[in-house]
Design a protein around this motif. Sequence first.
Motif, PDB file in Angstrom:
ATOM      1  N   VAL A  69     -29.323 -57.854  85.931  1.00  9.12           N
ATOM      2  CA  VAL A  69     -27.900 -58.200  85.857  1.00  9.12           C
ATOM      3  C   VAL A  69     -27.590 -59.367  86.794  1.00  9.12           C
ATOM      4  N   LEU A  70     -28.110 -59.308  88.011  1.00  9.49           N
ATOM      5  CA  LEU A  70     -27.852 -60.405  88.951  1.00  9.49           C
ATOM      6  C   LEU A  70     -28.513 -61.699  88.507  1.00  9.49           C
ATOM      7  N   LEU A  80     -19.633 -61.060  88.008  1.00  5.25           N
ATOM      8  CA  LEU A  80     -19.683 -59.638  88.349  1.00  5.25           C
ATOM      9  C   LEU A  80     -18.342 -58.942  88.154  1.00  5.25           C
ATOM     10  N   ASP A  81     -17.269 -59.685  88.153  1.00  2.06           N
ATOM     11  CA  ASP A  81     -15.948 -59.087  87.938  1.00  2.06           C
ATOM     12  C   ASP A  81     -15.498 -59.167  86.484  1.00  2.06           C
ATOM     13  N   ASP A  82     -16.405 -59.573  85.595  1.00  2.00           N
ATOM     14  CA  ASP A  82     -16.105 -59.538  84.159  1.00  2.00           C
ATOM     15  C   ASP A  82     -15.975 -58.094  83.684  1.00  2.00           C
ATOM     16  N   ARG A 100     -18.345 -52.850  89.335  1.00  4.38           N
ATOM     17  CA  ARG A 100     -18.078 -51.425  89.521  1.00  4.38           C
ATOM     18  C   ARG A 100     -19.214 -50.571  88.974  1.00  4.38           C
ATOM     19  N   LEU A 101     -19.771 -50.968  87.850  1.00  6.55           N
ATOM     20  CA  LEU A 101     -20.877 -50.195  87.286  1.00  6.55           C
ATOM     21  C   LEU A 101     -22.125 -50.299  88.154  1.00  6.55           C
ATOM     22  N   LEU A 102     -22.389 -51.478  88.695  1.00  2.00           N
ATOM     23  CA  LEU A 102     -23.554 -51.650  89.561  1.00  2.00           C
ATOM     24  C   LEU A 102     -23.463 -50.785  90.814  1.00  2.00           C
ATOM     25  N   SER A 103     -22.266 -50.661  91.365  1.00  2.00           N
ATOM     26  CA  SER A 103     -22.097 -49.928  92.622  1.00  2.00           C
ATOM     27  C   SER A 103     -21.695 -48.477  92.415  1.00  2.00           C
ATOM     28  N   HIS A 104     -21.666 -48.013  91.173  1.00  2.00           N
ATOM     29  CA  HIS A 104     -21.274 -46.633  90.853  1.00  2.00           C
ATOM     30  C   HIS A 104     -19.871 -46.315  91.379  1.00  2.00           C
ATOM     31  N   THR A 105     -18.979 -47.263  91.238  1.00  2.00           N
ATOM     32  CA  THR A 105     -17.580 -47.042  91.620  1.00  2.00           C
ATOM     33  C   THR A 105     -16.646 -47.254  90.427  1.00  2.00           C
ATOM     34  N   ALA A 106     -17.186 -47.218  89.210  1.00  2.00           N
ATOM     35  CA  ALA A 106     -16.359 -47.416  88.016  1.00  2.00           C
ATOM     36  C   ALA A 106     -15.623 -46.146  87.616  1.00  2.00           C
ATOM     37  N   GLY A 107     -16.076 -44.979  88.084  1.00  2.00           N
ATOM     38  CA  GLY A 107     -15.452 -43.710  87.719  1.00  2.00           C
ATOM     39  C   GLY A 107     -15.893 -43.180  86.372  1.00  2.00           C
ATOM     40  N   PHE A 273     -24.248 -47.560  99.203  1.00  2.00           N
ATOM     41  CA  PHE A 273     -24.700 -48.125  97.943  1.00  2.00           C
ATOM     42  C   PHE A 273     -24.230 -49.569  97.866  1.00  2.00           C
ATOM     43  N   GLY A 274     -25.160 -50.445  97.534  1.00  2.00           N
ATOM     44  CA  GLY A 274     -24.831 -51.846  97.319  1.00  2.00           C
ATOM     45  C   GLY A 274     -24.669 -52.110  95.837  1.00  2.00           C
ATOM     46  N   LEU A 275     -25.240 -53.206  95.365  1.00  2.00           N
ATOM     47  CA  LEU A 275     -25.224 -53.513  93.937  1.00  2.00           C
ATOM     48  C   LEU A 275     -26.535 -53.023  93.331  1.00  2.00           C
ATOM     49  N   GLY A 276     -26.545 -51.742  92.968  1.00  2.00           N
ATOM     50  CA  GLY A 276     -27.726 -51.142  92.359  1.00  2.00           C
ATOM     51  C   GLY A 276     -28.758 -50.634  93.332  1.00  2.00           C
TER      52      GLY A 276
END
Length: 456
Positions: A69-70, A80-82, A100-107, A273-276
């Motif tokens: 992804v990166l 990343l904010d798309d 948000r998906l990479l950092s598991h903060t999307a819910g 957790f960072g980006l993945g």
Amino acid sequence: MTVASDRLARMVRQVQERARVPALAVALHRADRPLWTLEVGGTGNDTVLGPGTRFRIGSVTKTFTSVLVLQCRDDGLLDLDDPLSRHLDLPAHGELTVRRLLSHTAGLQREPYGDVWDTLRAPQVDELVADLARVERVLPAGRRYHYSNLGMALLGRLVGALRGGTWAEVLTERVLDPLGLAATSVTPGPAAATGFLVDAYSDEAHPEPPTDFGAVGPAAQLWSTATDMARWAAFLADPAALDPAGAVLAPTTLDEMRWPVTTTDETAWTAGFGLGLILVPYPDRVVHVGHDGAMPGFLAGVYGRRGGDGTAGAMGCAVLASSGTAGEALELPHRLLAAAAEHDPADVVPWRPGPGAPGPLRGLLGRWWGEGFEYVFCWQEGALRARGADDPAGKPPAVFAPVPDSPDVFRTVSGREAGELLRLTRDAAGTVVGMHWATYRFTRHQETFDRYDFRA
């Protein structure tokens, strides 16, 4: 490294015996020593346990998907904010962002729709996408850490769509082949250990069924060897050592991935957790970066070590176990990395004289005061640097780079006030008499805020 090797080997053998692991494979990678490996036990089938034995690495797979992804971001294919809907046609949840998906903060809920762990049948891509309409967002986006295999599956789908291939094809072409990870693949191959559930009250080991995770593969599909995974862990910790040309990912991008976005526990703060990437902090500014993995019959811990006295360059450790219940195996890579740094520390590199500061900057070197605190500005390793006079020895300094076409203006590229400007003020004779860093005034002597304005 004989004494240290004996110590590490005993640690591995103790875990294999105490946690009752049918097969345990370990590798330690570092830039300054030969690769260290050890295998204990047996594969549980008619193949011989050795350095080439493959194990299921489960969620360690997520680190590979995150790097892909990166790569897309660095190549200008996404931001990343798309929201996902900018790149994928989805029936629901397209508003969730890549970051948000990479950092598991999307819910987003943890698994795809249905009871996949009952059936052990994962959906294929079309089914996974269609079922998004029945999937919940269990928390507001950004509220807190909530782990999601489904989220990582969607990111794998995104990578394939942007690159014009399957996730597995893109992974092989853009990561596995360039880094020489020839023993890492989406299938077990002919020399794989059997995964087991070891009975809690007897010595019986029950084989777990093989599984193919289909469209959820970007979250947990891969198989690998301890040798490959130790190399991968070293890359995550020190990419410049294994990929000096940045063919897979620029070191600055790995820096970004390693920056903590959230904590996984709001009270203990023992991991972030960072980006993945999972980030495990230790005293003296040490952090272990990587991921754990768990699949039926298998556990994996793959981590690289950064910072701290004795840590070698490109230091990574992998522990792969053919038991789904041997939790002690997940602590072992952290213990091995710490023991290697303590008992076989990296060699101390002698200091050697280097060039002094350019003439126009020599007058600003030394002690300055800002906000009532003292700082030391120096010229080292070809760059202007600053650190608090009372900073602990291991704290990285602020590092500055000249701003093109702007004499006496510098950008802070790392450390304190990263991204902010440092502006020099000179008198009529050209002497630096003051500075502004992040707009705060810096003077040669401790001054109150209203004492005077050296720009006058």
